[in-house]
Design an enzyme around this catalytic site. Structure first.
Site, mmCIF file in Angstrom:
data_model
loop_
_atom_site.group_PDB
_atom_site.id
_atom_site.type_symbol
_atom_site.label_atom_id
_atom_site.label_comp_id
_atom_site.label_asym_id
_atom_site.label_seq_id
_atom_site.Cartn_x
_atom_site.Cartn_y
_atom_site.Cartn_z
ATOM 1 N N PRO A 75 -63.735 -6.491 -73.035
ATOM 2 C CA PRO A 75 -62.592 -7.296 -72.580
ATOM 3 C C PRO A 75 -61.316 -6.484 -72.409
ATOM 4 O O PRO A 75 -61.004 -5.593 -73.207
ATOM 5 C CB PRO A 75 -62.444 -8.342 -73.692
ATOM 6 N N CYS A 76 -60.577 -6.846 -71.350
ATOM 7 C CA CYS A 76 -59.403 -6.049 -70.973
ATOM 8 C C CYS A 76 -58.076 -6.690 -71.344
ATOM 9 O O CYS A 76 -57.028 -6.050 -71.242
ATOM 10 C CB CYS A 76 -59.420 -5.803 -69.458
ATOM 11 N N GLN A 77 -58.091 -7.958 -71.780
ATOM 12 C CA GLN A 77 -56.839 -8.710 -71.867
ATOM 13 C C GLN A 77 -55.772 -8.015 -72.708
ATOM 14 O O GLN A 77 -54.584 -8.009 -72.355
ATOM 15 C CB GLN A 77 -57.101 -10.109 -72.425
ATOM 16 N N LEU A 79 -55.468 -4.866 -73.319
ATOM 17 C CA LEU A 79 -55.139 -3.540 -72.785
ATOM 18 C C LEU A 79 -54.439 -3.632 -71.441
ATOM 19 O O LEU A 79 -53.878 -2.657 -70.956
ATOM 20 C CB LEU A 79 -56.417 -2.705 -72.625
ATOM 21 N N SER A 80 -54.463 -4.819 -70.839
ATOM 22 C CA SER A 80 -53.860 -5.021 -69.534
ATOM 23 C C SER A 80 -52.336 -4.967 -69.620
ATOM 24 O O SER A 80 -51.732 -5.349 -70.626
ATOM 25 C CB SER A 80 -54.292 -6.380 -68.972
#
EC number: 2.1.1.37
Length: 381
Positions: A75-77, A79-80
């Site tokens: 999941p990127c949330q 790190l976005s």
């Protein structure tokens, strides 16, 4: 006997990495916690290899055999750049660590995969001043992997602006052919941000670094015009009043884009996002358009502003509507026969949270498959 290379696919979503790897590979195990995405995975690939549940609750005993490759689009949330900045300490992006515990357990059982690919947003390079990227590299090094990274914009393959980070790691005993690496960074997949992230790494980690040599693909021959439907499925064209309301939200710069599209003398297809901007210290909604034959980066729809619009300018008339689910699937490189969820929101969430199929195929053909061929020869020697 099936002699195709085998892989585990973590954070699998609808199986876009599986689509990109193709029939030349065999899936041994797939995992995702999202039950709606899992329904799409089963609809397209069957459910034999799929385990639906939290990665924190998976044990190494549930992973069959020995995988040649592990693919993890974690999941990127957090790190976005649009996230809250929690990084690898966040609840979602932090699931990297229980995933990595599984990789460590496989190492202890002499089942460490030959190759690991970690995919995420480019913000992973700079999160917490680069410390999160360093921690990922450190984790790889401690488990005796050499590694490098690529920043690949899907725009080279499909008409969608979608740069993503791919960290590719090879177990220390995998013989890497000289043709697969370079001495220094090179375009187009080693960006300034990636070079800067590499330079921030301690020397001990840079000793494990490999500058992967991946060729640029042929010029893309699919345009945004090819993706967009005249008669879309599941969405309706907006009324004149609704379209004018969107145009009224535009800045002078974006209004100029509309005017230029009208002057083009031909049918013009563009896209639009509604975004929150600051003006005189206050938050305002802006509509931002583009007519450069490129869609904006698909995002998971947390609200109406996250959904991308289609703009068509023809004979002085401007029409607007939401992008259809099938159009988003095309922008992710999925085939026309890929079965999408029945509801618009679920389909958009599936595609907006995935990895572009043609990018996976390029990495597999240019790097992963050559590495495994070398690995097989090396291990047999």
């Amino acid at each position: 006997m099936d002699d195709r290379p085998g892989y585990y696919e973590f954070f699998a979503g609808g199986g876009m990495a599986r689509a990109g790897l193709g029939d030349g590979w065999r899936c041994l195990f797939a995992n995702d916690f999202d039950r709606k995405k899992a329904e799409s995975y089963r609809a397209n690939w069957g459910g034999e290899e799929l385990h639906v549940g939290d990665v924190r609750e998976i044990s190494a005993a549930q992973l069959p055999g020995r995988a040649d490759l592990v693919w993890a689009s974690f999941p990127c949330q957090d790190l976005s750049l649009a996230g809250a900045g929690a990084g690898l300490k966040g609840e979602r992006s932090g699931t990297f660590w229980p995933f990595w515990d599984l990789m460590k357990a496989l190492r202890k059982e002499s089942r460490a995969p030959s190759l690991i690919v970690l995919e995420n947003v480019c913000g992973a390079l700079t999160s917490h001043g680069g410390k999160d990227f360093e921690r990922i590299c450190e984790a790889l090094a401690k488990e005796r992997y050499r590694f490098g990274a690529l920043v690949i914009d899907a725009a080279l393959f499909v008409p969608q602006s979608r740069p993503r980070l791919f960290i590719v790691a090879a177990r220390e005993d995998v013989a890497v052919a000289s043709a697969l690496t370079r001495k220094n960074a090179n375009a187009p997949f080693h960006t300034r941000a990636l070079v800067a992230a590499h330079e921030r790494l301690p020397q001990t980690l840079r000793a494990n670094w490999l500058w992967w040599n991946v060729p640029a693909p042929p010029l893309r021959n699919t345009t945004l015009f090819d993706v967009i439907e005249d008669v879309p499925t599941g969405v309706e064209w907006r009324s004149v009043e609704e379209t004018n309301a969107l145009i009224a939200m535009m800045s002078d710069v974006n209004l100029a884009k509309i005017a230029e599209a009208k002057r083009a003398g031909r049918k013009m297809v563009g896209t639009l996002y509604r975004r929150t901007r600051y003006h005189s210290g206050e938050k305002i909604q802006r509509a931002e358009a583009r007519f450069d034959d490129m869609a904006g980066c698909l995002r998971t729809p947390a609200g109406g502003s996250s959904r991308q619009y289609v703009l068509v300018v023809d004979k002085g008339r401007v029409r607007s509507r939401l992008m259809s689910a099938r159009e988003t699937a095309r922008l992710m490189g999925l085939p026309e026969d890929y079965l999408l969820p029945a509801t618009y929101s679920d389909a958009y969430h599936l595609t907006g949270d995935g990895v572009v199929v043609s990018v996976v195929r390029h990495i597999a053909a240019s790097l992963l498959e050559p590495l495994l061929k070398t690995c097989v020869v090396w291990e047999a020697a």
